[in-house]
Design a protein around this motif. Structure first.
Motif, PDB file in Angstrom:
ATOM      1  N   GLU A 186     -87.059  -4.640 -27.502  1.00  0.00           N
ATOM      2  CA  GLU A 186     -86.440  -5.930 -27.221  1.00  0.00           C
ATOM      3  C   GLU A 186     -85.567  -6.115 -26.235  1.00  0.00           C
ATOM      4  O   GLU A 186     -85.834  -6.720 -25.385  1.00  0.00           O
ATOM      5  CB  GLU A 186     -85.638  -6.510 -28.614  1.00  0.00           C
ATOM      6  N   LEU A 187     -84.673  -5.088 -26.033  1.00  0.00           N
ATOM      7  CA  LEU A 187     -83.659  -5.229 -24.750  1.00  0.00           C
ATOM      8  C   LEU A 187     -84.397  -4.997 -23.476  1.00  0.00           C
ATOM      9  O   LEU A 187     -84.245  -5.724 -22.640  1.00  0.00           O
ATOM     10  CB  LEU A 187     -82.768  -4.037 -24.988  1.00  0.00           C
ATOM     11  N   THR A 188     -85.298  -4.143 -23.473  1.00  0.00           N
ATOM     12  CA  THR A 188     -86.043  -3.727 -22.082  1.00  0.00           C
ATOM     13  C   THR A 188     -86.941  -5.045 -21.727  1.00  0.00           C
ATOM     14  O   THR A 188     -86.957  -5.439 -20.646  1.00  0.00           O
ATOM     15  CB  THR A 188     -86.863  -2.412 -22.301  1.00  0.00           C
ATOM     16  N   GLU A 189     -87.826  -5.543 -22.805  1.00  0.00           N
ATOM     17  CA  GLU A 189     -88.316  -6.473 -22.640  1.00  0.00           C
ATOM     18  C   GLU A 189     -87.716  -7.808 -22.169  1.00  0.00           C
ATOM     19  O   GLU A 189     -88.023  -8.531 -21.068  1.00  0.00           O
ATOM     20  CB  GLU A 189     -89.379  -6.833 -23.776  1.00  0.00           C
ATOM     21  N   TRP A 190     -86.601  -8.044 -22.923  1.00  0.00           N
ATOM     22  CA  TRP A 190     -85.692  -9.088 -22.417  1.00  0.00           C
ATOM     23  C   TRP A 190     -85.273  -8.992 -21.106  1.00  0.00           C
ATOM     24  O   TRP A 190     -85.070 -10.164 -20.132  1.00  0.00           O
ATOM     25  CB  TRP A 190     -84.657  -9.360 -23.418  1.00  0.00           C
ATOM     26  N   ARG A 191     -84.821  -7.764 -20.564  1.00  0.00           N
ATOM     27  CA  ARG A 191     -84.327  -7.695 -19.376  1.00  0.00           C
ATOM     28  C   ARG A 191     -85.130  -7.990 -18.406  1.00  0.00           C
ATOM     29  O   ARG A 191     -84.946  -8.706 -17.303  1.00  0.00           O
ATOM     30  CB  ARG A 191     -83.954  -6.203 -19.061  1.00  0.00           C
ATOM     31  N   LEU A 192     -86.358  -7.507 -18.403  1.00  0.00           N
ATOM     32  CA  LEU A 192     -87.507  -7.923 -17.496  1.00  0.00           C
ATOM     33  C   LEU A 192     -88.014  -9.168 -17.549  1.00  0.00           C
ATOM     34  O   LEU A 192     -88.113  -9.735 -16.379  1.00  0.00           O
ATOM     35  CB  LEU A 192     -88.986  -6.915 -17.928  1.00  0.00           C
TER      36      LEU A 192
END
Length: 576
Positions: free
Chosen positions: A149-155
């Motif tokens: 969730e965190l990585t996808e949100w950042r991208l």
């Protein structure tokens, strides 16, 4: 601290007169996010980043070449409403940056290997860009697996930031390189990143292919070289179109020749010219990793060695050629020197003790076991002894004098791509480097006599750079052994030496050379000669070489140049 609604992070920090308290609050968030990211990687040994508010940089993260530290530019974080979003973004981007130093490429050796793989398809200028693209995809995909969730949100937020930068322009145009990369993320993760408004007609096929290359065996380093080469081939045309070569002052490159990329790429992915490896972020100017530089040279042509080794930070000063030869000679000799020592006398079997034998040889206990009645010559016993197995004691090796023929008949072209193209002197140089560094590893001194038309000498030393420099001074002239220089170097040694002669048998003063060798052998020096091009049978019949072995002089013919290294190692083992 809470940022007021409607006022983004970048907007707030770019205002004139930013308060110290507000800056400190932002720095606190950044430090907390960095500490969490470091914990996610189980606390690798990385120096803390430098926090700046720098409007001259479009990159959020870069390496400051003045201090060689990871630098976090807080002005380039996308605008957020609340403190949590700021923290989450800095946490995720810190995870990504730490991944460059803890996962891919991790160290200078891996970086150099990947740069070399990229250079098979693109120029030296574009190779760092290809490696960075590959590393970004590997790191983010690995993070997506752990912190989805965190990585996808950042991208998604980074893509939104790119869209916001394009808003208001008369003509919105995204670079093909950027489109290929963000579309590749969609294929790798099988997600929708909200890119429907962009035309991917040209980028789609390459993005799909890159995802197919990256995904299998993602973290298996043995596959990375071939993957980088394939990606370089796919992106070559796009890189030539989107990136331009510039010469000028650019902080992240220290004023070197660098690439300028499209705004969308640089804003999201950073400086395209920057090579990231753990050696570069230790809080000081990086020093070359000699061991990595030497390992990188193994089984690699010189033309494929220098550029990636320098770009990866393995070589900062000194001779690239010397490092390459040192790497090729690395570990060719691994020798321990032993001297046989007697094992002492051990009892082998009992026998009769007779009157007249030494009384101390009589074994009363053994005799009583034969009979309770002690009768001399009949029941008296002693032990027959024999020499026990010998033991080995490691000895100190002698100092080494290398006598190297660099005449015109010993051809040399280090740029060649095979032993035959590199010539006889190339093999001789590898052999000399191997012998010299073995001697250095045992605490010995080394001297060099490089001869052709003139004598180039290196006196007895423990400094390998001096020895290497003398070996690498190829002359290409005549073949005359400087007798007086040879005698002087041998006699100036602190002790008896091993003299190692490497030549091609074409000595113009052969007889006087043999005479000098006999003199030095009588004085206690050991001499080995390797002559390239001589025939075994002809060599054995040659009266000039008879009766030399008894003086400690060993000459060996080498019909094929490639045999020289093995012979040198064998002879060094004999004496060492």
């Amino acid at each position: 601290m809470t940022i007021k609604e409607g006022e983004g992070f970048s907007t707030m920090t770019k205002k004139a007169g930013l308060s110290t308290t507000f800056e400190e609050s932002l720095e606190r968030i950044a430090w907390d996010a960095w500490d969490e990211a470091i914990a996610d990687y189980y606390f690798p040994a990385l120096a803390k980043p430098k926090l700046v508010f720098d409007s001259t940089h479009r990159e959020g993260f870069y390496i400051d070449t003045q201090e060689w530290r990871v630098t976090l530019n807080l002005l380039e974080v996308p605008p957020f409403v609340g403190e949590k979003e700021i923290h989450d973004f800095l946490h995720s981007i810190s995870q990504h940056e730490i991944g460059h130093y803890d996962l891919c490429p991790y160290d200078g050796l891996t970086a150099a290997t990947l740069l070399s793989a990229a250079m098979k398809k693109v120029s030296e200028t574009f190779a760092p860009l290809v490696v960075n693209i590959f590393a970004d995809l590997v790191i983010d995909t690995q993070l997506w697996g752990r912190f989805r969730e965190l990585t996808e949100w950042r991208l998604r937020e980074e893509i939104k930031d790119i869209f916001s930068q394009e808003k208001g322009k008369k003509k919105t145009k995204f670079s093909e390189t950027w489109k290929i990369l963000v579309k590749a993320y969609e294929y790798l993760w099988d997600v929708d990143l909200g890119l429907n408004a962009i035309d991917f007609t040209q980028a789609d096929a390459k993005a799909h292919r890159i995802a197919a290359i990256i995904a299998p065996k993602l973290l298996e380093k043995t596959t990375w070289e071939s993957k980088v080469t394939k990606i370089a081939s796919l992106l070559k045309a796009n890189l030539n179109e989107d990136f331009t070569l510039q010469v000028g002052e650019r902080r992240t490159r220290g004023g070197q020749v660098c690439l300028k990329g499209p705004e969308d790429y640089e804003r999201q992915f950073g400086d395209p010219s920057e090579i990231k490896s753990r050696e570069k972020v230790q809080g000081k100017i990086p020093t070359a990793s000699n061991a990595d530089a030497e390992r990188f040279a193994k089984d690699r042509n010189f033309s494929d060695y220098g550029a990636p080794a320098r770009a990866a930070g393995l070589i900062h000063d000194g001779s690239t050629l010397a490092t390459w030869y040192r790497g090729r000679a690395r570990d060719l000799i691994s020798i321990h020197i032993y001297e046989t020592k007697p094992g002492g006398s051990l009892p082998a079997y009992p026998e009769n003790w007779r009157i007249g034998d030494p009384l101390e040889d009589l074994d009363l206990l053994l005799s009583a076991q034969v009979s309770p009645v002690i009768i001399p010559n009949i029941t008296t016993r002693k032990w027959r002894h024999k020499e026990g197995p010998a033991c080995l004691e490691e000895k100190i090796p002698p100092d080494l004098l290398i006598v190297l023929d660099s005449s015109g008949s010993m051809n040399w072209n280090p740029e060649g791509r095979s032993d035959a193209q590199r010539g006889e002197y190339d093999i001789a140089t590898v052999a000399a480097f191997a012998a010299a560094h073995f001697a250095f590893s045992r605490g010995c001194k080394v001297a060099v006599l490089n001869f052709s038309d003139v004598a180039i000498t290196c006196d007895w030393t423990t400094q390998y750079a001096k020895v290497e420099g003398t070996i690498l001074q190829y002359q290409g002239g005549g073949t005359v052994v400087p007798i007086q220089s040879l005698k002087k170097l041998a006699r100036n040694a602190d002790r008896h030496t091993l003299i190692l002669i490497i030549t091609d048998f074409g000595l113009n003063n052969f007889n006087s050379t043999i005479k000098a060798c006999l003199e030095l052998a009588v004085e206690g020096h050991s001499i080995t000669g390797f002559f390239i091009g001589a025939d075994d049978q002809e060599f054995d019949r040659n009266p000039r070489f008879t009766n030399l072995h008894e003086h400690g002089i060993f000459f060996y013919p080498v019909k094929q140049v490639k045999e020289l290294i093995g012979l040198v190692i064998e002879e060094v083992k004999r004496y060492y």
